[in-house]
Design a protein around this motif. Structure first.
Motif, PDB file in Angstrom:
ATOM      1  N   ALA A  93       9.028  -9.811  15.818  1.00  0.00           N
ATOM      2  CA  ALA A  93       9.332  -8.473  15.296  1.00  0.00           C
ATOM      3  C   ALA A  93       9.375  -7.420  16.400  1.00  0.00           C
ATOM      4  N   LYS A  94      10.382  -6.561  16.327  1.00  0.00           N
ATOM      5  CA  LYS A  94      10.498  -5.456  17.273  1.00  0.00           C
ATOM      6  C   LYS A  94       9.651  -4.279  16.836  1.00  0.00           C
ATOM      7  N   PHE A  95       9.650  -3.983  15.545  1.00  0.00           N
ATOM      8  CA  PHE A  95       8.952  -2.815  15.021  1.00  0.00           C
ATOM      9  C   PHE A  95       7.907  -3.260  14.008  1.00  0.00           C
ATOM     10  N   LYS A  96       6.738  -2.629  14.087  1.00  0.00           N
ATOM     11  CA  LYS A  96       5.619  -3.027  13.244  1.00  0.00           C
ATOM     12  C   LYS A  96       4.951  -1.805  12.646  1.00  0.00           C
ATOM     13  N   ILE A  97       4.328  -2.007  11.491  1.00  0.00           N
ATOM     14  CA  ILE A  97       3.527  -0.978  10.835  1.00  0.00           C
ATOM     15  C   ILE A  97       2.194  -1.624  10.457  1.00  0.00           C
ATOM     16  N   TRP A  98       1.109  -0.897  10.726  1.00  0.00           N
ATOM     17  CA  TRP A  98      -0.212  -1.346  10.318  1.00  0.00           C
ATOM     18  C   TRP A  98      -0.690  -0.438   9.195  1.00  0.00           C
ATOM     19  N   VAL A  99      -1.236  -1.018   8.150  1.00  0.00           N
ATOM     20  CA  VAL A  99      -1.712  -0.226   7.015  1.00  0.00           C
ATOM     21  C   VAL A  99      -3.236  -0.215   6.991  1.00  0.00           C
ATOM     22  N   LYS A 100      -3.776   0.857   6.423  1.00  0.00           N
ATOM     23  CA  LYS A 100      -5.226   0.992   6.281  1.00  0.00           C
ATOM     24  C   LYS A 100      -5.716   0.005   5.222  1.00  0.00           C
ATOM     25  N   PRO A 101      -6.993  -0.370   5.299  1.00  0.00           N
ATOM     26  CA  PRO A 101      -7.538  -1.299   4.292  1.00  0.00           C
ATOM     27  C   PRO A 101      -7.420  -0.772   2.859  1.00  0.00           C
ATOM     28  N   SER A 102      -7.448   0.542   2.697  1.00  0.00           N
ATOM     29  CA  SER A 102      -7.363   1.109   1.348  1.00  0.00           C
ATOM     30  C   SER A 102      -5.982   0.928   0.717  1.00  0.00           C
ATOM     31  N   SER A 103      -4.942   0.824   1.524  1.00  0.00           N
ATOM     32  CA  SER A 103      -3.595   0.669   0.962  1.00  0.00           C
ATOM     33  C   SER A 103      -3.050  -0.750   1.114  1.00  0.00           C
ATOM     34  N   GLU A 104      -3.869  -1.632   1.647  1.00  0.00           N
ATOM     35  CA  GLU A 104      -3.459  -3.025   1.817  1.00  0.00           C
ATOM     36  C   GLU A 104      -3.105  -3.670   0.476  1.00  0.00           C
ATOM     37  N   MET A 105      -3.973  -3.508  -0.513  1.00  0.00           N
ATOM     38  CA  MET A 105      -3.742  -4.108  -1.830  1.00  0.00           C
ATOM     39  C   MET A 105      -2.552  -3.486  -2.543  1.00  0.00           C
ATOM     40  N   GLN A 106      -2.332  -2.190  -2.346  1.00  0.00           N
ATOM     41  CA  GLN A 106      -1.161  -1.539  -2.955  1.00  0.00           C
ATOM     42  C   GLN A 106       0.113  -2.198  -2.474  1.00  0.00           C
ATOM     43  N   PHE A 107       0.175  -2.456  -1.175  1.00  0.00           N
ATOM     44  CA  PHE A 107       1.364  -3.110  -0.632  1.00  0.00           C
ATOM     45  C   PHE A 107       1.493  -4.528  -1.163  1.00  0.00           C
ATOM     46  N   LEU A 108       0.382  -5.248  -1.260  1.00  0.00           N
ATOM     47  CA  LEU A 108       0.426  -6.631  -1.745  1.00  0.00           C
ATOM     48  C   LEU A 108       0.774  -6.717  -3.226  1.00  0.00           C
ATOM     49  N   TYR A 109       0.637  -5.620  -3.954  1.00  0.00           N
ATOM     50  CA  TYR A 109       1.063  -5.581  -5.350  1.00  0.00           C
ATOM     51  C   TYR A 109       2.522  -5.177  -5.494  1.00  0.00           C
ATOM     52  N   GLY A 110       3.215  -4.949  -4.378  1.00  0.00           N
ATOM     53  CA  GLY A 110       4.642  -4.668  -4.421  1.00  0.00           C
ATOM     54  C   GLY A 110       5.011  -3.213  -4.283  1.00  0.00           C
ATOM     55  N   ASN A 111       4.084  -2.346  -3.900  1.00  0.00           N
ATOM     56  CA  ASN A 111       4.378  -0.921  -3.741  1.00  0.00           C
ATOM     57  C   ASN A 111       4.808  -0.608  -2.308  1.00  0.00           C
ATOM     58  N   ASN A 112       5.500   0.508  -2.146  1.00  0.00           N
ATOM     59  CA  ASN A 112       5.923   0.960  -0.827  1.00  0.00           C
ATOM     60  C   ASN A 112       4.721   1.450  -0.023  1.00  0.00           C
ATOM     61  N   VAL A 113       4.896   1.551   1.297  1.00  0.00           N
ATOM     62  CA  VAL A 113       3.844   2.064   2.170  1.00  0.00           C
ATOM     63  C   VAL A 113       3.967   3.578   2.222  1.00  0.00           C
ATOM     64  N   LEU A 114       2.871   4.275   1.881  1.00  0.00           N
ATOM     65  CA  LEU A 114       2.846   5.734   1.909  1.00  0.00           C
ATOM     66  C   LEU A 114       2.225   6.208   3.218  1.00  0.00           C
ATOM     67  N   LYS A 115       2.465   7.483   3.536  1.00  0.00           N
ATOM     68  CA  LYS A 115       1.903   8.068   4.752  1.00  0.00           C
ATOM     69  C   LYS A 115       0.387   8.021   4.722  1.00  0.00           C
ATOM     70  N   SER A 116      -0.219   8.180   3.569  1.00  0.00           N
ATOM     71  CA  SER A 116      -1.681   8.147   3.454  1.00  0.00           C
ATOM     72  C   SER A 116      -2.251   6.769   3.789  1.00  0.00           C
ATOM     73  N   GLY A 117      -1.456   5.717   3.670  1.00  0.00           N
ATOM     74  CA  GLY A 117      -1.915   4.369   3.976  1.00  0.00           C
ATOM     75  C   GLY A 117      -1.504   3.883   5.349  1.00  0.00           C
ATOM     76  N   LEU A 118      -0.784   4.702   6.083  1.00  0.00           N
ATOM     77  CA  LEU A 118      -0.290   4.316   7.404  1.00  0.00           C
ATOM     78  C   LEU A 118      -1.400   4.456   8.435  1.00  0.00           C
ATOM     79  N   ALA A 119      -1.701   3.369   9.146  1.00  0.00           N
ATOM     80  CA  ALA A 119      -2.704   3.422  10.211  1.00  0.00           C
ATOM     81  C   ALA A 119      -2.020   3.606  11.562  1.00  0.00           C
ATOM     82  N   ARG A 120      -1.032   2.758  11.853  1.00  0.00           N
ATOM     83  CA  ARG A 120      -0.291   2.830  13.117  1.00  0.00           C
ATOM     84  C   ARG A 120       1.145   2.434  12.849  1.00  0.00           C
ATOM     85  N   ILE A 121       2.013   2.851  13.759  1.00  0.00           N
ATOM     86  CA  ILE A 121       3.422   2.461  13.700  1.00  0.00           C
ATOM     87  C   ILE A 121       3.919   2.318  15.134  1.00  0.00           C
TER      88      ILE A 121
END
Length: 179
Positions: A93-121
């Motif tokens: 992968a050229k580009f990566k996004i890391w999510v916070k632990p609080s939004s990890e499950m939201q993403f795994l349930y099929g939701n988009n990544v929000l700014k509040s759940g963004l840890a690094r990009i």
């Protein structure tokens, strides 16, 4: 199981290029063993050439799968990546996004990544390009497409979408009949 046609190969490589860029050549010409792409029942498989040659002894109607299923071709000829491609895409992968632990499950349930759940990009990530989404332990969770570039993410409100969901590890449970 047959080789991909020229149009099918173009569709597959264009989709993979969004995520791994010029590393596509590393997928096929691996130093340890060559790999290839094969089509079976509208599914695209990433297979070792040695294994593919051995599979010729199995009748086509009896063959269920071979290698790693990376996606499927739609009836209109478009290619759609599935979660099976995650291991391959995450390596290059050229580009990566890391999510916070609080939004990890939201993403795994099929939701988009929000700014509040963004840890690094990854720096200089453009808009509408393929990204692999990781948790903070660098475990790939899935992949998607960026909604905003890295520079735009800095000034977003917390409820804005940073990356659109395409596939995640939770699909193995949610859609096991289709995979």
């Amino acid at each position: 199981m047959r080789p991909l046609t020229e149009e099918e190969t173009k569709a597959v490589f264009e989709k993979l290029y969004k995520f791994i860029g010029k590393n596509i050549k590393n997928l096929i010409d691996r130093p340890n063993e060559p790999f290839c792409f094969r089509l079976h029942k509208n599914r695209v498989f990433y297979v070792k050439e040695k294994l593919m040659k051995k599979a010729t002894n199995v009748a086509r109607d009896k063959l269920v799968a071979l290698g790693t299923s990376i996606g499927k071709l739609t009836h209109t000829g478009k290619f759609r990546l599935t979660v099976g491609a995650l291991d391959i895409i995450s390596q290059y992968a050229k580009f990566k996004i890391w999510v916070k632990p609080s939004s990890e499950m939201q993403f795994l349930y099929g939701n988009n990544v929000l700014k509040s759940g963004l840890a690094r990009i990854t720096e200089n990530t453009p808009t509408y390009t393929g990204v692999v989404i990781y948790n903070m332990a660098d475990i790939p969770l899935g992949f998607g497409v960026t909604a905003k570039s890295t520079n735009e993410c800095r000034s977003l409100d917390p409820n804005a979408v940073v990356a659109f969901h395409q596939a995640d590890c939770g699909e193995f449970l949610r859609a096991e009949d289709e995979l």
